[in-house]
Design an enzyme around this catalytic site. Structure first.
Site, PDB file in Angstrom:
ATOM      1  N   LYS A  91      -9.263  -5.162  -0.941  1.00 41.41           N
ATOM      2  CA  LYS A  91      -9.627  -6.340  -1.736  1.00 41.41           C
ATOM      3  C   LYS A  91     -11.138  -6.317  -1.978  1.00 41.41           C
ATOM      4  CE  LYS A  91      -5.424  -8.442  -0.133  1.00 41.41           C
ATOM      5  NZ  LYS A  91      -4.744  -9.436   0.707  1.00 41.41           N
ATOM      6  N   ASP A 120      -8.033 -13.410  10.018  1.00 41.82           N
ATOM      7  CA  ASP A 120      -7.506 -12.459   9.035  1.00 41.82           C
ATOM      8  C   ASP A 120      -8.467 -12.501   7.849  1.00 41.82           C
ATOM      9  OD1 ASP A 120      -6.199 -11.173   6.994  1.00 41.82           O
ATOM     10  OD2 ASP A 120      -4.284 -12.203   7.259  1.00 41.82           O
ATOM     11  N   GLU A 156       1.080  11.717  14.551  1.00 38.84           N
ATOM     12  CA  GLU A 156       1.496  10.624  15.443  1.00 38.84           C
ATOM     13  C   GLU A 156       0.645  10.620  16.702  1.00 38.84           C
ATOM     14  OE1 GLU A 156       5.666  11.073  16.111  1.00 38.84           O
ATOM     15  OE2 GLU A 156       6.201   9.843  14.382  1.00 38.84           O
ATOM     16  N   THR A 214      -7.381  -6.230   5.369  1.00 37.08           N
ATOM     17  CA  THR A 214      -7.014  -5.175   4.434  1.00 37.08           C
ATOM     18  C   THR A 214      -8.317  -4.571   3.945  1.00 37.08           C
ATOM     19  OG1 THR A 214      -7.054  -6.752   2.603  1.00 37.08           O
ATOM     20  CG2 THR A 214      -4.916  -6.321   3.617  1.00 37.08           C
ATOM     21  N   TYR A 255       1.043  15.498   9.685  1.00 32.62           N
ATOM     22  CA  TYR A 255       1.611  14.541  10.654  1.00 32.62           C
ATOM     23  C   TYR A 255       0.659  14.400  11.837  1.00 32.62           C
ATOM     24  CZ  TYR A 255       5.936  12.089  10.051  1.00 32.62           C
ATOM     25  OH  TYR A 255       6.846  11.146   9.689  1.00 32.62           O
ATOM     26  N   ARG A 268      -5.410   1.094   0.043  1.00 30.98           N
ATOM     27  CA  ARG A 268      -4.513   0.041   0.545  1.00 30.98           C
ATOM     28  C   ARG A 268      -4.139   0.308   2.000  1.00 30.98           C
ATOM     29  NH1 ARG A 268      -3.253  -2.392  -4.046  1.00 30.98           N
ATOM     30  NH2 ARG A 268      -2.071  -3.923  -2.897  1.00 30.98           N
TER      31      ARG A 268
HETATM   32  C1  LIG Z   1      -3.560  -9.476   1.311  1.00 28.56           C
HETATM   33  C2  LIG Z   1      -3.429 -10.190   2.586  1.00 28.56           C
HETATM   34  C3  LIG Z   1      -2.571  -9.720   3.599  1.00 28.56           C
HETATM   35  C4  LIG Z   1      -1.552  -8.629   3.405  1.00 28.56           C
HETATM   36  O1  LIG Z   1      -1.910  -7.480   2.877  1.00 28.56           O
HETATM   37  P1  LIG Z   1      -0.858  -6.408   2.302  1.00 28.56           P
HETATM   38  O2  LIG Z   1      -1.678  -5.172   2.328  1.00 28.56           O
HETATM   39  O3  LIG Z   1      -0.487  -6.887   0.944  1.00 28.56           O
HETATM   40  O4  LIG Z   1       0.301  -6.358   3.221  1.00 28.56           O
HETATM   41  C5  LIG Z   1      -2.574 -10.396   4.795  1.00 28.56           C
HETATM   42  N1  LIG Z   1      -3.334 -11.484   4.995  1.00 28.56           N
HETATM   43  C6  LIG Z   1      -4.144 -11.975   4.040  1.00 28.56           C
HETATM   44  C7  LIG Z   1      -4.970 -13.182   4.330  1.00 28.56           C
HETATM   45  C8  LIG Z   1      -4.217 -11.349   2.814  1.00 28.56           C
HETATM   46  O5  LIG Z   1      -5.015 -11.855   1.878  1.00 28.56           O
END
Ligand SMILES: *Cc1c(COP(=O)(O)O)cnc(C)c1O
Length: 392
Positions: A228, A199, A48, A225, A46, A234
């Site tokens: 990807k 994003d 926090e 994220t 933990y 993740r």
């Molecule tokens: C995949 C994605 C997210 C969200 O990711 P999660 O880990 O699935 O919550 C947010 N914005 C964009 C543009 C994404 O491609």
């Protein structure tokens, strides 16, 4: 493993992953080192709070891990050491959706307006889609793409921004295959005094590899994220200009989350280091080359590619143009172990659960070592499976 049921399922999933052609644009295969960090004892801890300011004892090692992840994140994406000082970074968000939520909550008062791309045109749920909590707590204006070119139309976006006066503009998509003009978005945001957020969840690995423009010179806040194109666990990372960092940190914890997932943060640190290597640069280059080769081969076989091609790791195919819905196409391909996802295309007239197209991406197959010649073979296979059921 003592638990034979789960052990068996892990083996089955390993087998499944190794036996399919995975063209899901948002998936990838992490390294053994990333898996090692994910499965480490850091999951027991933990922590926090933030490094040096935790609510629990025993965090001297976790502090080192989190600091290392932060340093590496800045180093990977910001070339000049002097520029790194202008940015704060938070590596605690559990995933992309909570990261975006934290940014909005930190910077935009509830009920006020933001602007982003609509889901149907290629945006993300968390960019204010009606089923997402982001649309219940804030108002949204949504832009799409030009009907003819299927590209972002910056004059339209500018017009919309001047009319709607959003407090924050978010650029970054899940199903737009082209380069985003970050300077143009910056100028539009400046005209109306909006915060500019990028994003880069989908294309972060391409930015790291130097094959897609970096938003760091233009954005105020950047979320991503890491699972990807970046090929990590993740998790998500939030980069923010120093003036926004404190509010964002406070919103991530204690505002929205509890204890950070230290094993995930360790794994992020590993993936960030991997992404600094020359091998990763080659990987990112190959991802785009493969996507272009796959799109071109399909197009030569009579399949309409949205916007005519791709500058990134993904693209959309308009299967409905030949009488096949996206759902049918996805299912037909799956019977032959080609995994894709059905996807709406711009100005789709069909419902989201059975839309007009499919989305194809090359991050996972490129990790497995496939090259352009393999993409041609995959395109041939896709064409063979689908054309039997097409109306022309
Ligand atoms: C995949 C994605 C997210 C969200 O990711 P999660 O880990 O699935 O919550 C947010 N914005 C964009 C543009 C994404 O491609």
């Amino acid at each position: 493993m003592k638990d034979k049921e789960i052990e068996n399922l892990i083996k089955l999933e390993e087998k499944r992953q190794n036996s399919v052609i995975n063209l899901i644009a948002s998936e990838n295969y992490v390294s053994k080192d990333v898996l090692r960090a994910l499965g480490s004892v850091f999951t027991n801890k933990y922590a926090e709070g933030y490094p040096g300011a935790r609510y629990y004892g025993g965090n001297e090692v976790v502090d080192k891990v989190e600091n290392l992840a932060k340093t590496r994140a800045l180093k990977l994406f910001i070339r000049q050491p002097a520029d790194r000082k202008k940015w704060g970074v938070n590596v605690q968000p559990y995933s992309g959706s909570p990261a975006n939520f934290a940014v909005y909550l930190a910077l935009v008062p509830l009920g006020q307006k933001m602007m982003g791309m609509s889901l149907g045109m290629g945006g993300h749920l968390t960019h204010g889609h009606k089923v997402s909590a982001t649309s219940k707590l804030w108002k949204w204006a949504h832009f799409g793409v030009d009907k003819k070119t299927e590209l972002l139309d910056y004059d339209e976006i500018r017009k919309m921004a001047r009319k709607e006066k959003p407090k924050l503009i978010v650029a970054g998509f899940t199903a737009y295959s082209r380069i985003i003009d970050f300077p143009k978005f910056r100028r539009i945001a400046d005209e109306i005094g909006a915060i500019f957020m990028v994003d880069m969840s989908h294309f972060a690995g391409l930015v790291a590899g130097g094959v897609y423009p970096s938003p760091f010179k233009y954005a105020d806040v950047i979320t991503t994220t890491t699972h990807k194109t970046l090929r990590g666990p993740r998790v998500a990372i939030i980069f923010s200009k120093k003036e926004f960092s404190q509010a964002i940190d406070k919103t991530v914890f204690p505002g929205l989350q509890g204890g950070p997932h230290a094993n995930q943060i360790a794994a992020v640190a590993v993936c960030l280091k991997e992404a600094m290597s020359p091998a990763f640069k080659n990987y990112a280059k190959q991802v785009v080359k493969n996507a272009r080769a796959l799109a071109l081969s399909l197009s030569k076989r009579g399949w309409r590619i949205i916007s005519g091609g791709t500058d990134s790791h993904l693209f959309l195919v308009d299967t409905w143009a030949r009488g096949l819905s996206g759902k049918t196409a996805q299912e037909l391909l799956e019977t032959q172990k080609i995994i894709v996802n059905k996807n709406t295309i711009p100005y789709d007239t069909r419902p989201p659960f059975d839309p007009s197209g499919i989305r194809l991406g090359t991050p996972a197959v490129t990790t497995q070592g496939l090259k352009e010649k393999d993409m041609i073979k995959i395109a041939e296979k896709i064409d063979k499976i689908l054309k039997r059921h097409a109306n022309h």
